[in-house]
Write an enzyme that holds these catalytic residues in place. Structure first.
Site, PDB file in Angstrom:
ATOM      1  N   ASP A   1      -5.046  17.557 -15.386  1.00  0.00           N
ATOM      2  CA  ASP A   1      -5.379  16.166 -15.710  1.00  0.00           C
ATOM      3  C   ASP A   1      -5.053  15.966 -17.186  1.00  0.00           C
ATOM      4  O   ASP A   1      -5.699  16.542 -18.067  1.00  0.00           O
ATOM      5  CB  ASP A   1      -6.873  15.932 -15.423  1.00  0.00           C
ATOM      6  CG  ASP A   1      -7.315  14.499 -15.711  1.00  0.00           C
ATOM      7  OD1 ASP A   1      -6.720  13.862 -16.597  1.00  0.00           O
ATOM      8  OD2 ASP A   1      -8.289  14.051 -15.078  1.00  0.00           O
TER       9      ASP A   1
ATOM     10  N   LYS B   1      -7.406   4.893 -19.453  1.00  0.00           N
ATOM     11  CA  LYS B   1      -7.750   5.218 -20.830  1.00  0.00           C
ATOM     12  C   LYS B   1      -6.589   4.886 -21.768  1.00  0.00           C
ATOM     13  O   LYS B   1      -6.186   3.758 -21.880  1.00  0.00           O
ATOM     14  CB  LYS B   1      -8.142   6.704 -20.901  1.00  0.00           C
ATOM     15  CG  LYS B   1      -9.152   7.110 -19.822  1.00  0.00           C
ATOM     16  CD  LYS B   1     -10.537   6.574 -20.120  1.00  0.00           C
ATOM     17  CE  LYS B   1     -11.435   6.461 -18.889  1.00  0.00           C
ATOM     18  NZ  LYS B   1     -11.344   7.456 -17.848  1.00  0.00           N
TER      19      LYS B   1
ATOM     20  N   ARG C   1       0.849  -1.211   0.000  1.00  0.00           N
ATOM     21  CA  ARG C   1       0.000   0.000   0.000  1.00  0.00           C
ATOM     22  C   ARG C   1       0.874   1.248   0.000  1.00  0.00           C
ATOM     23  O   ARG C   1       0.497   2.283  -0.539  1.00  0.00           O
ATOM     24  CB  ARG C   1      -0.955   0.008   1.192  1.00  0.00           C
ATOM     25  CG  ARG C   1      -1.661   1.353   1.393  1.00  0.00           C
ATOM     26  CD  ARG C   1      -3.014   1.266   2.065  1.00  0.00           C
ATOM     27  NE  ARG C   1      -3.036   0.419   3.218  1.00  0.00           N
ATOM     28  CZ  ARG C   1      -2.561   0.742   4.445  1.00  0.00           C
ATOM     29  NH1 ARG C   1      -2.022   1.909   4.664  1.00  0.00           N
ATOM     30  NH2 ARG C   1      -2.644  -0.115   5.433  1.00  0.00           N
TER      31      ARG C   1
ATOM     32  N   TYR D   1     -14.105  16.363 -16.706  1.00  0.00           N
ATOM     33  CA  TYR D   1     -14.843  15.093 -16.620  1.00  0.00           C
ATOM     34  C   TYR D   1     -15.893  15.169 -15.499  1.00  0.00           C
ATOM     35  O   TYR D   1     -15.617  15.691 -14.417  1.00  0.00           O
ATOM     36  CB  TYR D   1     -13.823  13.978 -16.350  1.00  0.00           C
ATOM     37  CG  TYR D   1     -14.414  12.653 -15.969  1.00  0.00           C
ATOM     38  CD1 TYR D   1     -15.294  11.978 -16.819  1.00  0.00           C
ATOM     39  CD2 TYR D   1     -14.067  12.046 -14.762  1.00  0.00           C
ATOM     40  CE1 TYR D   1     -15.811  10.750 -16.457  1.00  0.00           C
ATOM     41  CE2 TYR D   1     -14.580  10.812 -14.404  1.00  0.00           C
ATOM     42  CZ  TYR D   1     -15.460  10.169 -15.250  1.00  0.00           C
ATOM     43  OH  TYR D   1     -15.981   8.958 -14.902  1.00  0.00           O
TER      44      TYR D   1
HETATM   45  C1  PLP Z   1     -10.160  13.112 -17.887  1.00  0.00           C
HETATM   46  C2  PLP Z   1     -10.508  12.076 -16.888  1.00  0.00           C
HETATM   47  N1  PLP Z   1     -10.020  12.166 -15.641  1.00  0.00           N
HETATM   48  C3  PLP Z   1     -10.318  11.245 -14.694  1.00  0.00           C
HETATM   49  C4  PLP Z   1     -11.162  10.190 -14.962  1.00  0.00           C
HETATM   50  C5  PLP Z   1     -11.460   9.201 -13.877  1.00  0.00           C
HETATM   51  O1  PLP Z   1     -10.666   8.075 -14.093  1.00  0.00           O
HETATM   52  P1  PLP Z   1     -11.011   6.599 -13.588  1.00  0.00           P
HETATM   53  O2  PLP Z   1     -12.226   6.153 -14.308  1.00  0.00           O
HETATM   54  O3  PLP Z   1      -9.777   5.822 -13.902  1.00  0.00           O
HETATM   55  O4  PLP Z   1     -11.263   6.702 -12.102  1.00  0.00           O
HETATM   56  C6  PLP Z   1     -11.697  10.036 -16.249  1.00  0.00           C
HETATM   57  C7  PLP Z   1     -12.595   8.916 -16.555  1.00  0.00           C
HETATM   58  O5  PLP Z   1     -13.289   8.889 -17.540  1.00  0.00           O
HETATM   59  C8  PLP Z   1     -11.367  11.010 -17.227  1.00  0.00           C
HETATM   60  O6  PLP Z   1     -11.846  10.929 -18.477  1.00  0.00           O
END
Ligand code: PLP
Length: 278
Positions: free
Chosen positions: A182, A207, A56, A109
């Site tokens: 992000d 992704k 962890r 998102y």
């Molecule tokens: C730009 C972006 N950030 C964060 C996330 C969240 O990621 P996760 O689904 O791996 O928790 C997503 C999910 O679609 C995303 O598209």
């Protein structure tokens, strides 16, 4: 630009095997690591020595992958999380607690929008959302005394809005706070936000970084460029002793390039979990 081309870093980054060691990053599928004495283990737990004892907190496979992603992004340190949601939450909560305020692009998102506007609000963290196309004046007007960070997505999911990283970084730095970006959508192959002024980069590796649709995961990379000590009053969690970790002051002990990721690992991952399995 990094010293090596990105294609090379994709293959070679983060892991340099010695003679006779596996050519590929080995998957060390173990929760715990063996030591002869509890004193040796104690030193690791007290952050007085580096090494592995419990997955962890750290695992060699995760560290190699995090180091590869950090190298690709041009950062100084990285860590993996169990998902992109965990990456964004850890990156923000590491420097913004109850009483703090976030300035965020409104084009992000939906899961992250909920995280900031609903769940983090329940934790006493406020947010102001601004259009990514706002003027510099509108952006600057969103800041408050208690603002701790600015957040945006390089290319937003699902609107595909492109963030003007330089504009957001300039405003963040003028107010003495870091910009968290992000970078899930482009990956460092297509855009490296640190080169445009971002301080912290996050990923949902679920992704394109995975690319096979097989593993949910996240990552956080620190650029090492934000001087926490210069804004010590804003970031007591990094710049004053952590009583929950033997009175360590992360920014002093691990410096500008290591403090953010060490705190997120030693404190948030310890308490909240959300580690990625090797
Ligand atoms: C730009 C972006 N950030 C964060 C996330 C969240 O990621 P996760 O689904 O791996 O928790 C997503 C999910 O679609 C995303 O598209």
């Amino acid at each position: 630009m990094p010293e090596h081309k990105l294609d090379t870093i994709c293959v070679q980054g983060g892991y340099t095997p010695a003679n006779g060691e596996p050519r590929q990053i080995p998957i060390i599928q173990s929760t715990t690591f063996k030591y002869d004495t509890s004193e040796e283990m104690g030193k690791l737990f007290d952050l007085e020595a580096s090494g592995y004892f419990y997955t962890r907190l750290q695992n060699p496979t995760n560290d190699y992958v995090a180091a590869k992603i950090a190298e690709m992004e041009g950062g100084t340190a990285g860590m993996l999380t169990s998902s992109g949601q965990a990456a964004n939450f850890f990156a923000m909560f590491n420097i913004c607690e109850c009483g703090g305020h976030i300035v965020s692009s409104s084009s992000i998102y939906g899961g992250t929008f909920n995280l900031i506007s609903v769940t983090m609000a329940k934790m006493g963290i406020e947010a102001t959302f601004v259009s990514p196309d706002c003027t510099e004046e509108e952006l600057n007007a969103a800041f408050r005394e208690n603002t701790k960070l600015v957040f945006g997505e390089t290319i937003a999911n699902p609107a595909l809005t492109v963030l003007d990283i330089e504009k957001f970084a300039k405003a963040a730095h003028a107010h003495g706070v870091p910009l968290i970006v992000d970078n899930t959508f482009p990956t460092p192959v297509n855009c490296r936000p640190i080169e445009w002024g971002a301080d912290i980069v996050t990923h949902s590796t679920t992704k394109y970084m995975d690319g096979h649709g097989t593993a949910v995961g996240g990552a956080i990379v620190d650029s090492g460029k934000f001087n926490w000590m210069e804004h010590a009053d804003k970031y007591p969690g990094l710049c004053t002793p952590d009583e929950s970790y033997h009175g360590i002051t992360y920014a002093e002990k691990f410096g500008q390039g290591g403090a953010f990721i060490t705190k997120a690992t030693a404190q948030l991952m310890r308490d909240l979990g959300s580690i990625q399995s090797p």
